[in-house]
Enzyme design. Sequence first.
Site, PDB file in Angstrom:
ATOM      1  N   GLU C 151      -7.222 -37.202 -87.678  1.00 51.42           N
ATOM      2  CA  GLU C 151      -7.794 -37.536 -86.367  1.00 51.42           C
ATOM      3  C   GLU C 151      -7.187 -38.804 -85.770  1.00 51.42           C
ATOM      4  OE1 GLU C 151     -12.030 -37.586 -86.825  1.00 51.42           O
ATOM      5  OE2 GLU C 151     -12.195 -35.418 -86.869  1.00 51.42           O
ATOM      6  N   GLU C 308     -11.941 -28.480 -89.203  1.00 50.59           N
ATOM      7  CA  GLU C 308     -13.241 -29.026 -89.587  1.00 50.59           C
ATOM      8  C   GLU C 308     -14.332 -28.497 -88.674  1.00 50.59           C
ATOM      9  OE1 GLU C 308     -13.542 -33.282 -89.753  1.00 50.59           O
ATOM     10  OE2 GLU C 308     -11.596 -33.549 -90.734  1.00 50.59           O
TER      11      GLU C 308
END
Lengths: 670, 670, 670
Positions: C151, C308
């Site tokens: 991320e 995710e």
Amino acid sequence: MFQDSRINKVLYGGDYNPEQWPEEIWEEDMRLFKLAGIDEVTLNVFSWAALQPSEDTYNFEKLDKIMDLVEANGLKVFLATSTAAHPAWMAKRHPDILRTEFSGMKRKFGSRHNSCQNSPTYQKYSVLLAKKLAERYGERECVIGWHICNEYGGECYCENCEKQFRVWLKEKYGTIEEVNKAWDTSFWGHTFYDWDEIVLPNMLSEHFEPDRTTFQGISLDYRRFNSEGMLKCYQAEAAAIRSVVPDAKITTNLMGFYKPLDYQMWAKSMDFISWDNYPANEDPYSRIAMNHDLMRGIKGGQPFVLMEQTPSVTNWLAYNALKRPGVMRLWSYQAMAHGADAVLFFQMRCSIGACEKYHGAVIDHVGTENTRVFREISQLGKELQQLGDKTLGARSRAKAAILVDWDNWWAIEYSAGPSRDLKYLDEVFLYYRALEEQNYAVDIIGVEDDLEQYEVVTAPLLYMTKGNTDEKIRQFVKKGGTFITSYFSGIVDEHDLVITGGYPGKLRDILGIWVEESDALPRDKRNHFMYGGVSCEASLLCDLMHLEGARELASYEEDFYAGTPVITENSFGAGKAYYVGTRSSQEFYRMFMRERMEEKGISPVLEAPEGVEATERFKDGKGVMFVLNHNDEETVFVLNEARKDLLTGEQYEGGTVVTLEAKGVMLLEN
Amino acid sequence: MFQDSRINKVLYGGDYNPEQWPEEIWEEDMRLFKLAGIDEVTLNVFSWAALQPSEDTYNFEKLDKIMDLVEANGLKVFLATSTAAHPAWMAKRHPDILRTEFSGMKRKFGSRHNSCQNSPTYQKYSVLLAKKLAERYGERECVIGWHICNEYGGECYCENCEKQFRVWLKEKYGTIEEVNKAWDTSFWGHTFYDWDEIVLPNMLSEHFEPDRTTFQGISLDYRRFNSEGMLKCYQAEAAAIRSVVPDAKITTNLMGFYKPLDYQMWAKSMDFISWDNYPANEDPYSRIAMNHDLMRGIKGGQPFVLMEQTPSVTNWLAYNALKRPGVMRLWSYQAMAHGADAVLFFQMRCSIGACEKYHGAVIDHVGTENTRVFREISQLGKELQQLGDKTLGARSRAKAAILVDWDNWWAIEYSAGPSRDLKYLDEVFLYYRALEEQNYAVDIIGVEDDLEQYEVVTAPLLYMTKGNTDEKIRQFVKKGGTFITSYFSGIVDEHDLVITGGYPGKLRDILGIWVEESDALPRDKRNHFMYGGVSCEASLLCDLMHLEGARELASYEEDFYAGTPVITENSFGAGKAYYVGTRSSQEFYRMFMRERMEEKGISPVLEAPEGVEATERFKDGKGVMFVLNHNDEETVFVLNEARKDLLTGEQYEGGTVVTLEAKGVMLLEN
Amino acid sequence: MFQDSRINKVLYGGDYNPEQWPEEIWEEDMRLFKLAGIDEVTLNVFSWAALQPSEDTYNFEKLDKIMDLVEANGLKVFLATSTAAHPAWMAKRHPDILRTEFSGMKRKFGSRHNSCQNSPTYQKYSVLLAKKLAERYGERECVIGWHICNEYGGECYCENCEKQFRVWLKEKYGTIEEVNKAWDTSFWGHTFYDWDEIVLPNMLSEHFEPDRTTFQGISLDYRRFNSEGMLKCYQAEAAAIRSVVPDAKITTNLMGFYKPLDYQMWAKSMDFISWDNYPANEDPYSRIAMNHDLMRGIKGGQPFVLMEQTPSVTNWLAYNALKRPGVMRLWSYQAMAHGADAVLFFQMRCSIGACEKYHGAVIDHVGTENTRVFREISQLGKELQQLGDKTLGARSRAKAAILVDWDNWWAIEYSAGPSRDLKYLDEVFLYYRALEEQNYAVDIIGVEDDLEQYEVVTAPLLYMTKGNTDEKIRQFVKKGGTFITSYFSGIVDEHDLVITGGYPGKLRDILGIWVEESDALPRDKRNHFMYGGVSCEASLLCDLMHLEGARELASYEEDFYAGTPVITENSFGAGKAYYVGTRSSQEFYRMFMRERMEEKGISPVLEAPEGVEATERFKDGKGVMFVLNHNDEETVFVLNEARKDLLTGEQYEGGTVVTLEAKGVMLLEN
């Protein structure tokens, strides 16, 4: 409160700063104090700069004069050490004394409560000043107690604190491996290999908001370190005083439920508890009472000193409304009702400059006795003289206790999930209020206190079960006690590490349930359940649980978990353990707690209408019942036994219907 | 406004930045200006980096060309000195020019209004540039005035400012003892023993919010120091210009009620006042008028220059709505109605980059005359040409004045207690609006101004009575004047030290009352009183007072002080002093102030319907009445005497029922 | 998504951190994974500190064991490089790795995503670690892909970044003169004469709020620099891996519409797209779909990995409500419906410490399979096994596209004026939602993508027309395409410099209109227009425009611009261009977009009731239609052709009325 032969009535006085005024005015102060029935002054709270004008100079001349003055006028003294605001010259010369903020910014001189607790300069000179004061004034007859610093608080994030934090950690954990384990640093690759890699948790490291941290364990240890660090400052000053005056009675003024400092730990080092009570007009009276009961509870039920309250207004609220007529008196007696043996004000005479000049005082800017506030003060002064020692040293007797714990408080409010609205005191107050407003005597205790003297122990949001807390509860229930706890309990150990194997962890056997999931409700969402024939709301968190021996007392009515238990009761040994799996409204807690009390045959101090508070303090085999009418209208209640009104002298028979005026007070001796 | 033989009509133009454009476009600009009736441009507002490309180099080539261009086209020029944004190279080379924020963070290069006023670099090079500009362009026929810097503002907390603050304090107080006294440093042990111990009051020292300080005295002195420091920069540039062009007319563009700078002090150093008017569409017209009247008032009623207004939209509001058709014209005339002798725009041509590119302009991005906005500008341009010098230099004649004072403003809004909602301008506006919206002529004056020319003087929230203010008021009332003030008045001296002995301090004898307490009401709470047969609300603060000669005009209806006075009138000498002990609603002030005016026989300029504003300016024995219809519908009013419409040439008899269209304007000469 | 012979079904697994647990527990994990149908684990996401315990030491022992374990259990692996959180020792030893905040404060060690992207230390050691991992594990059969960092996000304002910014600018602009031109620095005298004078735009320079800047051009270039700087870090690690494992498939987990990083540029460097989907329960399903479609769109329509999602709760919302029963399954299929070929969770086992301990996991703290969440996971695991490769690699076929652009997004939200409520995604979503909730297939594309494959292209808020964007649109419409855009379009070029000559600039001929002014409406204000017989609201901005060939479809009903056009249609070449001059409500966009689709003969995938989503993916000549019932009630729809339900095996005839349970899913193959 300490026993002291010099004190034979409730002390009455407060913070007095004659150093702000020309000496001409001092005698006028003495005249007015006498008029008002004042017999105590708290001196020297903010005089460090005056007492120590430079590194090597001390000047006690003015303080000598002030001490002579008040002594000559028969006033007793709490002598403060003046270490809550360092001198400007010291900040300039020794910048290590200045705090660094949570933001990482280093402060400059200004404001108060401004010293870094780990500053060598602060530690050296604060202790030295305390010692010098003890040497100079320790023998004075008028000095009945010592007041160290003032309202300790805040925190520091300077480099020196960072170093001390590492020392503190080394003492606590021994090895860096133990630190890594306690903080679970394998998460996000935070493993520390050396003590020096550890930095303080603030906005530049682990935090993204004051109460939002990425490593709860680190932040939690910082809170402990911070509270203990300030406590060490207190202890060092106290030791200095005691080295000169071995039997000195020493305190510092606390602030009720003040989150940054673990007062339960502090109380052990304090000879007596004193605290500052500054409610807002709109606070429920039971919220004030909760602070008083905490202050009594942290020192095992000993009476305390109400060190500060305002006679009329505060100045630091957004809207500083006047205390309504009678309220200062009412709240003074409320303090006594919960354990105060002294009723003191901030402040005796209003300052003319700086940020507290619009804070109420016994002597207002007008400077005369011809004010509403002065008249109310004088009336109370007379009453306290007349009351004498009737309540001095008297103790409460409660069969119910609320268990609170600072570590738990800190950990809950650092939690990332399930809900940002988890506020420890909100939850504690729901249960406390249910008892207090029904006039059940209740103590507020800590996890180190003995549970055996109680019959009902409530531990709301007991998120962290540290040490042998679970075992104490287990034994307490086994032996017949009633234990109550709520959702989000039993989750973590003392490091905020989850106890795996199913919530509520070590409390699971006692409560007879397994909590599988918790649903956080947005602010405007509610579920419901029926209890005692009434529809009650469920908000904030809804636990989804399975019975493992417990009995369902109520179940959810809505959502996909409708029909599953929300309130349970578990018979465990000779006692019972209750679990409240959500947050409900005050009405529910009132019903629920009354049932628990009635099950154990515990009666309220007095059955009285809404808004009428009653407590009782006992001494020498006698009880003095305080009845306080917080309502704006007069009210009536029925006395259950013969009592004598200590303020009016009137004698009531048992069964009498007594009328109490709005904001009225009765002290009824049996 | 200055008299200048070169000016024989209301100036019409504005900020012009041809340096942002290729030269090809300049001639097109000239064509469009002519079309629009433009006769003035303000040049060189942000060109420092262009004019001084390095430490030792100056380059005026492009500015020469621009000056030639505008001169050739007959335009008059306000020549700016460009010192409101320093060059990037200067910031890099001389970081002392960069400001330090209230937070304590040192800034880097960027934005504008970015120079530390105490920076030696800034002081040296800003003055040098001003001088060079004067030398080069001082003789130009077209230059009719000088515009120093731009919208002075902000503040700095750098180390150099800290040192200068100490110098400033030394000059003001002489000794450190006097400083300690003025700041009441015995409070919280703040005693300073050496000048060097003093630090600037910001978030790292005395403040905990921008307007919350622990030492009001320090923060107040910092405000004075800051305002005076910037004024010195202005004065230094002005002196440089005057050293070359002795009869230069010099100004800087002010911003109405701009809190950080004490414009009443500034005005003394300005040859004429100019200011920037940027109301939001939803502002009441009287709020705009209040700014105009202040700008006229600070220079003893002299006409001023409307230096900036937007022809259409601003870009920096949250929601930048268009000025509705007719509103630019209406507000331009409103400025003239209150004293403007020039109507200028920001800006002549819309920039294509950076943060003001969506701010309205005479010439929009489309670049043509075919826009609604350009058409409206041209119409007004023609009208002003036709109007000629009819209003130039004309003066207002007011019998009522509102007294405002920056020190007072600052001190009130630093106050810790009684209420955070105490906002000086809110209170001032309540009284001003009551007069203005009923078309009473009113001046806004300062404490140094003469009161004798007025019959009614209102000093709302006169919290601080500095110097001989009280004595001026005392004499004014004694001689027959009507004086009005409000709650929270007469409390402190010029150091924000309370005047002991009873509120409202030095005003107590004049007002004939003693204010014992003040109750701060939360936002949703109201008390009430009857006035003029109407139930009026009391909010914010409720003074609890005793009559000491005054007469009660109204009393509270609720709470424990029901029945005690809230509005009082005191006959004092030949005059009367009124006290309004709370904040009420606009309706009350309308009634109350009208009564005061009628008592003194003062009439409004015009009796007109709601939303119709009327003022009058006088010159050579004649009056020009401005009638402005702020409503969205047409309206009618009755003329009280024969008048000639200067825009249409129409002659009206006295008693005529005149119709004025929505957003319409009339200039009626008698 | 990559084709890989090792993968023959939708991957099912997620982030797995066995290093947080004692080895005893690993075998239990394997047992539970098997039970749940898990066949993938993402390893090593945050282990840098463990892998590199000091400057010169690497330790892969534990990771070796973990790899052996998962390989032995037949699990496939996405191997992460662990570079999203640097070790504490590295921060201490090489402070250049620490970021400096937007506020200008230098950070200390803590949190994650904490490395300065321009830090030499970070660049050196992150690449070295990636290489070592590739060398050690590149040959492992189980490793099917590489997951770089985690991320990526945030930004840095350190001195080194400042230097690199200048280098970046030099590469982009060549000369300082070009920089001055691009940034329009003649405004406010910002001219730079030397590269070193340029500073980063933050709160200490050009910004006064995070999204408020005085120089949009500078701030815009910083955004580009920041996005590209992080991309370079990604590219460097990828190159290191590829130098060892030439055919490695490399990704990093993106975050949908994440503003700071230009994912359209990033996608070019990624072998496949993976992303993390964390909607709130209350998000409209089409808002989730918009993210999926973006993630598919940035890589030309290729399938992606859902890297995710939470199985149950998140922990970082204010109120972390449970995913309702069935929702995890529904949203997993929704991801597949929009292009996902893998469905992965964060996380496999719940951590016990730090800030994510209350984030949902496959294996909860209770540690068993006996939870609702585990049962739902197992059910989906079985279904995916049964589904096999039916959807792997299948592609969407859309005739409509929404054009989005990061530069445009950044520029719009930096704009000073006309309205602070201009939010790019709000506007994009209005159009996207109108199509998606009516089950029209839609792609989200960028300005570099080919328009020719579409029939309807919508570019909401196309404020910036950079490069040849206008020409691409011109050709597209000329050839018969339908183009739709909105207010505040065509205003600026790639430097945020206004295109003069009349809005909407280069789109003016295509749209056949001239926008003269734009009126910003406050939040509570509305105008209205009639469209399709319905009264629609106009809010936010109202463009005032003139027809230049276009046809008015609707006109304002209120205010001074009542009667002027608000919606227009322009025939241009063989196509049509539409302009929507305001923001309206969802109902309007639904109508309006349906008309545009019907005009072009485009049908929805399925006509279905509100809340029922349908998409289709095609492979080998067959289509699999996903029908997803987001409602809380069962619903029915009519099949238009014969289809087979791949989950139940049931065969439906065309015309069948199919019932779908609440939160139900069907995969219907034709």
